[in-house]
Design an enzyme around this catalytic site. Structure first.
Site, PDB file in Angstrom:
ATOM      1  N   LYS A 185      22.215  36.976 -62.748  1.00  0.00           N
ATOM      2  CA  LYS A 185      22.921  35.912 -63.472  1.00  0.00           C
ATOM      3  C   LYS A 185      22.721  34.592 -62.751  1.00  0.00           C
ATOM      4  O   LYS A 185      22.491  34.546 -61.524  1.00  0.00           O
ATOM      5  CB  LYS A 185      24.413  36.205 -63.609  1.00  0.00           C
ATOM      6  CG  LYS A 185      25.224  36.306 -62.306  1.00  0.00           C
ATOM      7  CD  LYS A 185      25.796  34.997 -61.802  1.00  0.00           C
ATOM      8  CE  LYS A 185      26.532  35.164 -60.473  1.00  0.00           C
ATOM      9  NZ  LYS A 185      26.754  33.963 -59.718  1.00  0.00           N
ATOM     10  N   ASP A 235      31.862  39.651 -60.623  1.00  0.00           N
ATOM     11  CA  ASP A 235      30.703  39.429 -61.501  1.00  0.00           C
ATOM     12  C   ASP A 235      30.231  40.709 -62.195  1.00  0.00           C
ATOM     13  O   ASP A 235      29.285  40.659 -62.992  1.00  0.00           O
ATOM     14  CB  ASP A 235      29.503  38.918 -60.688  1.00  0.00           C
ATOM     15  CG  ASP A 235      29.732  37.553 -60.082  1.00  0.00           C
ATOM     16  OD1 ASP A 235      30.520  36.778 -60.656  1.00  0.00           O
ATOM     17  OD2 ASP A 235      29.116  37.271 -59.042  1.00  0.00           O
TER      18      ASP A 235
HETATM   19  O1  C5P Z   1      34.870  39.747 -56.485  1.00  0.00           O
HETATM   20  P1  C5P Z   1      33.857  39.739 -55.405  1.00  0.00           P
HETATM   21  O2  C5P Z   1      33.839  41.026 -54.633  1.00  0.00           O
HETATM   22  O3  C5P Z   1      32.510  39.337 -55.857  1.00  0.00           O
HETATM   23  O4  C5P Z   1      34.337  38.626 -54.394  1.00  0.00           O
HETATM   24  C1  C5P Z   1      33.818  38.514 -53.096  1.00  0.00           C
HETATM   25  C2  C5P Z   1      34.651  37.512 -52.340  1.00  0.00           C
HETATM   26  O5  C5P Z   1      34.422  36.196 -52.870  1.00  0.00           O
HETATM   27  C3  C5P Z   1      36.156  37.701 -52.447  1.00  0.00           C
HETATM   28  O6  C5P Z   1      36.633  38.578 -51.446  1.00  0.00           O
HETATM   29  C4  C5P Z   1      36.698  36.306 -52.239  1.00  0.00           C
HETATM   30  O7  C5P Z   1      36.680  35.957 -50.875  1.00  0.00           O
HETATM   31  C5  C5P Z   1      35.633  35.456 -52.911  1.00  0.00           C
HETATM   32  N1  C5P Z   1      35.950  35.131 -54.316  1.00  0.00           N
HETATM   33  C6  C5P Z   1      36.961  34.214 -54.580  1.00  0.00           C
HETATM   34  N2  C5P Z   1      37.268  33.896 -55.873  1.00  0.00           N
HETATM   35  C7  C5P Z   1      36.573  34.452 -56.901  1.00  0.00           C
HETATM   36  C8  C5P Z   1      35.538  35.365 -56.656  1.00  0.00           C
HETATM   37  C9  C5P Z   1      35.246  35.688 -55.343  1.00  0.00           C
HETATM   38  O8  C5P Z   1      37.610  33.689 -53.663  1.00  0.00           O
HETATM   39  N3  C5P Z   1      36.883  34.093 -58.141  1.00  0.00           N
END
Ligand code: C5P
Length: 311
Positions: A23, A153
């Site tokens: 993406k 994602d």
């Molecule tokens: O959801 P994902 O595992 O991809 O997120 C990885 C990290 O990115 C989270 O632990 C957080 O620190 C950060 N994040 C965030 N806000 C989001 C998506 C991700 O702060 N909307």
């Protein structure tokens, strides 16, 4: 166009292969962190035809193998239980109360730790492939619920095409621009990866007074069905200043791509991968030729394409 291959994988008589796309974020608006630490997002996701293909075969224990599809550096991909595709498989089995395992083989065509959601693609493809291997026919609520728990994602990697992402990115709503016209992007490999949490932390330091409501993509959505050079100024990424602060060398790359004729260069998601939007295929090939003088690996991709569910 069929973007899913749920066929018997060659060399794996009982295997199922499903692929999921990379993406880019055509718009990424980020608000002040919520109580749970995640940031509220308003994002326009766009899936391009760089794929990770995940093959699953029945096995006594969980194991994972990773190979590069093209010039992708796969050394950073975890091979143990922390691999997100294994976590997806375990979560699917647990949800259905099954004591099952599988061998997972990942062929990576998406740059690793680059802000193009390669890990999320692997999780989405593993969910769909294992659901078929085990004959579970999980409903959408189950698949999307498991996907959201695995990462912000991952639900988008199930649907692909163009989608509006809200919440922490996990709530996806399909947007227009399902078939052609196609958007062309040039993607130079940006070297060492950036950790997503580190980029969000730097965002908080740089913008301590971010509004609770993230910036909306306003007019961009109108352009999804009809890409036009006028769309360039509408592309936006609130994480770009934080990514550039951690990787100042990317500023020169963004300038080089735009000087070579790209409509716009943008950090993809949390970076460090930069994507260059081009007017058409010949424009993209010209930008990639020019960037290849300084960057070893330059990929050309187009979208939109469907996600791991293939519908
Ligand atoms: O959801 P994902 O595992 O991809 O997120 C990885 C990290 O990115 C989270 O632990 C957080 O620190 C950060 N994040 C965030 N806000 C989001 C998506 C991700 O702060 N909307």
């Amino acid at each position: 166009m069929v973007e899913v291959r749920a066929e018997r994988a060659s060399g794996h008589p009982e295997g199922i292969t499903v692929r999921a796309p990379a993406k880019i974020n055509l718009h990424l608006g980020v608000g002040a962190p919520r109580e749970d630490g995640f940031h509220p997002l308003m994002t326009v996701y766009h899936a391009v035809d760089l794929y990770d293909a995940v093959t699953v075969t029945p096995a006594e224990d969980w194991s994972v193998g990773v190979v590069a599809d093209g010039p992708i550096d796969v050394t950073g991909v975890p091979l143990g239980d922390t691999n997100i595709a294994v976590r997806a498989g375990r979560a699917l089995a647990a949800h259905h109360g099954l004591d099952r395992a599988a061998r997972i083989e990942i062929r990576k065509g998406i740059p690793v730790a680059g802000g193009m959601a390669g890990g999320s693609a692997d999780a989405a493809a593993a969910l769909v492939a294992l659901d078929r291997l085990w004959g579970l026919a999980s409903d959408d609520a189950t698949l999307f619920g498991l996907a959201a728990d695995l990462g912000s994602d991952v639900p988008f990697a199930l649907v692909g095409r163009n989608a509006l992402g809200t919440g922490r990115g996990e709530e996806v709503e399909q947007l227009p621009g399902v078939e052609s016209p196609r958007w062309w992007v040039v993607v130079p490999a940006a070297g060492d990866g950036l950790s997503t949490p580190a980029v969000y932390r730097r965002f908080d330091e740089l913008i301590p007074d971010a509004p609770p409501q993230p910036r909306a993509p306003h007019r961009l959505v109108e352009f999804l069905e009809d890409p036009d050079p006028d769309v360039a100024p509408l592309l936006h990424n609130d994480l770009q200043p934080a990514a550039l602060d951690l990787r100042p060398d990317l500023a020169a790359l963004l300038e080089a791509g735009e000087a070579a004729g790209a409509l716009r260069g943008l950090v993809s998601g949390s970076g460090p991968t930069c994507v260059f939007l081009c007017a058409d295929e010949s424009g993209a090939l010209e930008v990639s030729r020019s960037l290849r003088a300084s960057y070893d690996v330059v990929l050309v991709a187009s979208g939109p394409v469907t996600g791991a569910l293939g519908r």
